[in-house]
Design a protein around this motif. Structure first.
Motif, PDB file in Angstrom:
ATOM      1  N   GLY A 140     102.664  37.777  10.160  1.00 56.05           N
ATOM      2  CA  GLY A 140     101.787  37.028  11.056  1.00 56.05           C
ATOM      3  C   GLY A 140     100.732  36.269  10.282  1.00 56.05           C
ATOM      4  N   VAL A 141     100.573  34.984  10.590  1.00 57.16           N
ATOM      5  CA  VAL A 141      99.603  34.136   9.897  1.00 57.16           C
ATOM      6  C   VAL A 141      98.804  33.334  10.921  1.00 57.16           C
ATOM      7  CG1 VAL A 141      99.265  32.239   8.263  1.00 57.16           C
ATOM      8  CG2 VAL A 141     101.057  33.949   7.844  1.00 57.16           C
ATOM      9  N   GLU A 142      97.493  33.380  10.783  1.00 56.09           N
ATOM     10  CA  GLU A 142      96.584  32.590  11.623  1.00 56.09           C
ATOM     11  C   GLU A 142      95.798  31.662  10.702  1.00 56.09           C
ATOM     12  OE1 GLU A 142      94.102  34.610  14.834  1.00 56.09           O
ATOM     13  OE2 GLU A 142      92.541  34.011  13.423  1.00 56.09           O
ATOM     14  N   LEU A 143      95.854  30.365  10.958  1.00 56.81           N
ATOM     15  CA  LEU A 143      95.190  29.414  10.066  1.00 56.81           C
ATOM     16  C   LEU A 143      93.706  29.257  10.346  1.00 56.81           C
ATOM     17  CD1 LEU A 143      97.764  26.502   9.664  1.00 56.81           C
ATOM     18  CD2 LEU A 143      97.426  28.533   8.252  1.00 56.81           C
ATOM     19  N   ALA A 144      93.317  29.250  11.615  1.00 54.50           N
ATOM     20  CA  ALA A 144      91.909  29.052  11.960  1.00 54.50           C
ATOM     21  C   ALA A 144      91.591  29.776  13.254  1.00 54.50           C
ATOM     22  CB  ALA A 144      91.600  27.564  12.096  1.00 54.50           C
ATOM     23  N   ARG A 145      90.330  30.168  13.372  1.00 53.60           N
ATOM     24  CA  ARG A 145      89.884  30.882  14.567  1.00 53.60           C
ATOM     25  C   ARG A 145      88.535  30.326  15.002  1.00 53.60           C
ATOM     26  NH1 ARG A 145      89.930  37.269  15.792  1.00 53.60           N
ATOM     27  NH2 ARG A 145      92.131  36.780  15.526  1.00 53.60           N
ATOM     28  N   PHE A 146      88.433  30.020  16.287  1.00 52.98           N
ATOM     29  CA  PHE A 146      87.202  29.477  16.854  1.00 52.98           C
ATOM     30  C   PHE A 146      86.800  30.326  18.057  1.00 52.98           C
ATOM     31  CE2 PHE A 146      89.938  25.876  15.445  1.00 52.98           C
ATOM     32  CZ  PHE A 146      89.272  25.617  14.245  1.00 52.98           C
ATOM     33  N   PRO A 147      85.526  30.710  18.174  1.00 56.38           N
ATOM     34  CA  PRO A 147      85.136  31.680  19.198  1.00 56.38           C
ATOM     35  C   PRO A 147      85.188  31.180  20.645  1.00 56.38           C
ATOM     36  CG  PRO A 147      83.221  30.900  17.980  1.00 56.38           C
ATOM     37  CD  PRO A 147      84.412  30.368  17.263  1.00 56.38           C
ATOM     38  N   ASP A 148      84.946  29.886  20.864  1.00 55.60           N
ATOM     39  CA  ASP A 148      84.916  29.402  22.247  1.00 55.60           C
ATOM     40  C   ASP A 148      86.327  29.226  22.802  1.00 55.60           C
ATOM     41  OD1 ASP A 148      82.130  29.252  22.449  1.00 55.60           O
ATOM     42  OD2 ASP A 148      82.105  27.277  21.496  1.00 55.60           O
ATOM     43  N   PRO A 149      86.558  29.614  24.059  1.00 55.06           N
ATOM     44  CA  PRO A 149      87.879  29.467  24.683  1.00 55.06           C
ATOM     45  C   PRO A 149      88.114  28.042  25.170  1.00 55.06           C
ATOM     46  CG  PRO A 149      86.376  30.478  26.233  1.00 55.06           C
ATOM     47  CD  PRO A 149      85.599  30.306  24.959  1.00 55.06           C
ATOM     48  N   ASP A 160      96.538  36.215  19.128  1.00 56.98           N
ATOM     49  CA  ASP A 160      97.941  36.075  19.523  1.00 56.98           C
ATOM     50  C   ASP A 160      98.900  36.562  18.438  1.00 56.98           C
ATOM     51  OD1 ASP A 160      97.093  35.039  21.913  1.00 56.98           O
ATOM     52  OD2 ASP A 160      97.455  32.949  21.375  1.00 56.98           O
ATOM     53  N   VAL A 161      98.574  36.286  17.187  1.00 56.27           N
ATOM     54  CA  VAL A 161      99.453  36.727  16.095  1.00 56.27           C
ATOM     55  C   VAL A 161      99.537  38.246  16.056  1.00 56.27           C
ATOM     56  CG1 VAL A 161      99.629  36.898  13.583  1.00 56.27           C
ATOM     57  CG2 VAL A 161      99.236  34.684  14.643  1.00 56.27           C
ATOM     58  N   HIS A 162      98.396  38.900  16.255  1.00 58.79           N
ATOM     59  CA  HIS A 162      98.379  40.367  16.290  1.00 58.79           C
ATOM     60  C   HIS A 162      99.288  40.876  17.399  1.00 58.79           C
ATOM     61  CE1 HIS A 162      96.859  44.269  17.768  1.00 58.79           C
ATOM     62  NE2 HIS A 162      96.637  44.527  16.492  1.00 58.79           N
ATOM     63  N   GLU A 163      99.259  40.216  18.553  1.00 66.37           N
ATOM     64  CA  GLU A 163     100.074  40.643  19.680  1.00 66.37           C
ATOM     65  C   GLU A 163     101.559  40.455  19.395  1.00 66.37           C
ATOM     66  OE1 GLU A 163     100.546  42.161  23.673  1.00 66.37           O
ATOM     67  OE2 GLU A 163      99.144  42.372  22.014  1.00 66.37           O
ATOM     68  N   VAL A 164     101.904  39.356  18.740  1.00 67.28           N
ATOM     69  CA  VAL A 164     103.306  39.121  18.386  1.00 67.28           C
ATOM     70  C   VAL A 164     103.808  40.217  17.453  1.00 67.28           C
ATOM     71  CG1 VAL A 164     104.885  37.590  17.134  1.00 67.28           C
ATOM     72  CG2 VAL A 164     103.243  36.623  18.748  1.00 67.28           C
ATOM     73  N   GLY A 182     118.468  41.005  11.660  1.00 68.73           N
ATOM     74  CA  GLY A 182     118.461  41.097  10.210  1.00 68.73           C
ATOM     75  C   GLY A 182     117.807  39.934   9.494  1.00 68.73           C
ATOM     76  N   TRP A 183     117.188  39.034  10.254  1.00 67.41           N
ATOM     77  CA  TRP A 183     116.534  37.876   9.654  1.00 67.41           C
ATOM     78  C   TRP A 183     115.062  38.180   9.386  1.00 67.41           C
ATOM     79  CZ3 TRP A 183     120.040  34.254   8.534  1.00 67.41           C
ATOM     80  CH2 TRP A 183     121.205  34.200   9.302  1.00 67.41           C
ATOM     81  N   SER A 184     114.515  37.578   8.351  1.00 66.92           N
ATOM     82  CA  SER A 184     113.080  37.699   8.102  1.00 66.92           C
ATOM     83  C   SER A 184     112.348  36.651   8.937  1.00 66.92           C
ATOM     84  CB  SER A 184     112.765  37.512   6.624  1.00 66.92           C
ATOM     85  OG  SER A 184     113.218  36.257   6.153  1.00 66.92           O
ATOM     86  N   VAL A 185     111.238  37.069   9.559  1.00 64.86           N
ATOM     87  CA  VAL A 185     110.557  36.225  10.550  1.00 64.86           C
ATOM     88  C   VAL A 185     109.069  36.127  10.232  1.00 64.86           C
ATOM     89  CG1 VAL A 185     110.153  35.829  13.005  1.00 64.86           C
ATOM     90  CG2 VAL A 185     112.165  37.128  12.269  1.00 64.86           C
ATOM     91  N   ALA A 186     108.521  34.932  10.410  1.00 66.56           N
ATOM     92  CA  ALA A 186     107.079  34.717  10.323  1.00 66.56           C
ATOM     93  C   ALA A 186     106.606  34.052  11.607  1.00 66.56           C
ATOM     94  CB  ALA A 186     106.720  33.848   9.121  1.00 66.56           C
ATOM     95  N   ALA A 187     105.450  34.487  12.102  1.00 64.78           N
ATOM     96  CA  ALA A 187     104.830  33.880  13.282  1.00 64.78           C
ATOM     97  C   ALA A 187     103.542  33.206  12.832  1.00 64.78           C
ATOM     98  CB  ALA A 187     104.539  34.933  14.336  1.00 64.78           C
ATOM     99  N   LEU A 188     103.427  31.922  13.093  1.00 65.15           N
ATOM    100  CA  LEU A 188     102.286  31.132  12.646  1.00 65.15           C
ATOM    101  C   LEU A 188     101.488  30.626  13.841  1.00 65.15           C
ATOM    102  CD1 LEU A 188     100.681  29.534  10.473  1.00 65.15           C
ATOM    103  CD2 LEU A 188     102.429  27.738  10.672  1.00 65.15           C
ATOM    104  N   LYS A 189     100.215  30.929  13.870  1.00 65.29           N
ATOM    105  CA  LYS A 189      99.306  30.426  14.908  1.00 65.29           C
ATOM    106  C   LYS A 189      98.337  29.453  14.239  1.00 65.29           C
ATOM    107  CE  LYS A 189      97.442  30.616  19.146  1.00 65.29           C
ATOM    108  NZ  LYS A 189      98.174  30.426  20.411  1.00 65.29           N
ATOM    109  N   PRO A 190      98.491  28.164  14.455  1.00 63.21           N
ATOM    110  CA  PRO A 190      97.610  27.198  13.780  1.00 63.21           C
ATOM    111  C   PRO A 190      96.141  27.346  14.151  1.00 63.21           C
ATOM    112  CG  PRO A 190      99.583  26.113  14.595  1.00 63.21           C
ATOM    113  CD  PRO A 190      99.580  27.494  15.184  1.00 63.21           C
ATOM    114  N   ALA A 191      95.857  27.521  15.430  1.00 67.20           N
ATOM    115  CA  ALA A 191      94.467  27.600  15.871  1.00 67.20           C
ATOM    116  C   ALA A 191      94.337  28.612  16.997  1.00 67.20           C
ATOM    117  CB  ALA A 191      93.972  26.228  16.338  1.00 67.20           C
ATOM    118  N   GLN A 192      93.574  29.664  16.748  1.00 62.81           N
ATOM    119  CA  GLN A 192      93.291  30.680  17.756  1.00 62.81           C
ATOM    120  C   GLN A 192      91.903  30.422  18.314  1.00 62.81           C
ATOM    121  OE1 GLN A 192      95.125  33.864  18.823  1.00 62.81           O
ATOM    122  NE2 GLN A 192      93.674  33.192  20.369  1.00 62.81           N
ATOM    123  N   THR A 193      91.800  30.244  19.613  1.00 59.83           N
ATOM    124  CA  THR A 193      90.499  29.999  20.225  1.00 59.83           C
ATOM    125  C   THR A 193      90.162  31.119  21.208  1.00 59.83           C
ATOM    126  OG1 THR A 193      91.384  28.694  22.070  1.00 59.83           O
ATOM    127  CG2 THR A 193      90.856  27.503  20.039  1.00 59.83           C
ATOM    128  N   GLY A 194      88.865  31.270  21.463  1.00 54.63           N
ATOM    129  CA  GLY A 194      88.423  32.242  22.457  1.00 54.63           C
ATOM    130  C   GLY A 194      88.480  33.674  21.995  1.00 54.63           C
TER     131      GLY A 194
END
Length: 239
Positions: free
Chosen positions: A64-73, A50-54, A30-42
């Motif tokens: 779901g919140v993603e702050l930054a995304r970088f293409p290289d793994p 990862d946020v989409h998967e969560v 019954g709790w409200s939840v947020a998932a934060l991914k600071p940096a998604q790489t690859g």
């Protein structure tokens, strides 16, 4: 557990699936939840991260919140440098987590790689984020050989920064565990200096979302909102 940082002993240890299980159990309570991914790489633009998967596994009531995304793994600092864009700073992550915490009961911050992977060229890490937030860190570890060393090193790094370790969760428990895996159930809490708070089965992330949500409470200890019994699990594995 208003804000909890989820880190791992390295890459591919099950951080995202553990974060999803935490989100699922917390939301079911019954709790409200947020998932934060600071940096998604690859991950390329438009691809699920990862946020989409969560959110997929835990349910779309999770923010779901993603702050930054970088293409290289690569490590976030290196990936940002190669992309020619600004890196994510710990203060940005802490501010985003605080903003989410004002609107949600629980915020789960999932790191990239291990605890000391660099966010920027100044050497900032997820440990700095946890220190700014004054929150606990949940450590996701592997089950087999080598995990005790990486777990102890991560725990020492947290202790040196006065960041409390909430506990350790095994991110992927094999269908047929060997002697090392079974012994590590006893040794991991000692290496981490914190309790064993859960074990996720191998392949949990491939379950249907409905099955995942139904099973998640049985993977996490009561301290994390579940019903998993550490002593009972260890006893069964020992046979």
């Amino acid at each position: 557990m208003s804000v909890l940082v989820v880190t791992g002993t390295g890459t591919e240890v099950g951080k995202t699936v553990v974060t999803a299980a935490l989100a699922a159990v917390t939301a079911a309570g019954g709790w409200s939840v947020a998932a934060l991914k600071p940096a998604q790489t690859g991950v390329a633009p438009g691809e699920p991260g990862d946020v989409h998967e969560v959110v997929r596994l835990a349910g779309d009531t999770v923010t779901g919140v993603e702050l930054a995304r970088f293409p290289d793994p690569l490590a976030p600092a290196t990936a940002a440098r190669r992309a020619g864009v600004s890196p994510v700073r710990p203060t940005e992550v802490a501010e985003a987590a605080a903003k989410l915490s004002a609107a949600h009961d629980v915020v789960l911050v999932e790191g990239a790689g291990g605890l000391l992977v660099r966010f920027d060229d100044e050497g900032s890490t997820l440990a700095d984020v946890a220190a700014l937030l004054r929150c606990r860190v949940l450590l996701v570890a592997q089950a087999g050989l080598g995990t005790l060393n990486t777990t102890a090193l991560t725990a020492e790094a947290l202790k040196a920064r006065d960041v409390p370790c909430a506990g350790v969760v095994v991110g992927s428990w094999p269908h047929e565990p060997g002697l090392a895996e079974v012994c590590n159930l006893t040794d991991l809490p000692e290496a981490a200096g914190a309790p064993l708070l859960g074990v996720l089965p191998e392949g949990a992330g491939r379950m249907t979302p409905e099955a995942f949500r139904g099973a998640a409470p049985g993977w996490l200890a009561p301290e994390l909102g579940g019903v998993w019994d550490a002593a009972g699990f260890v006893a069964r594995q020992r046979g």
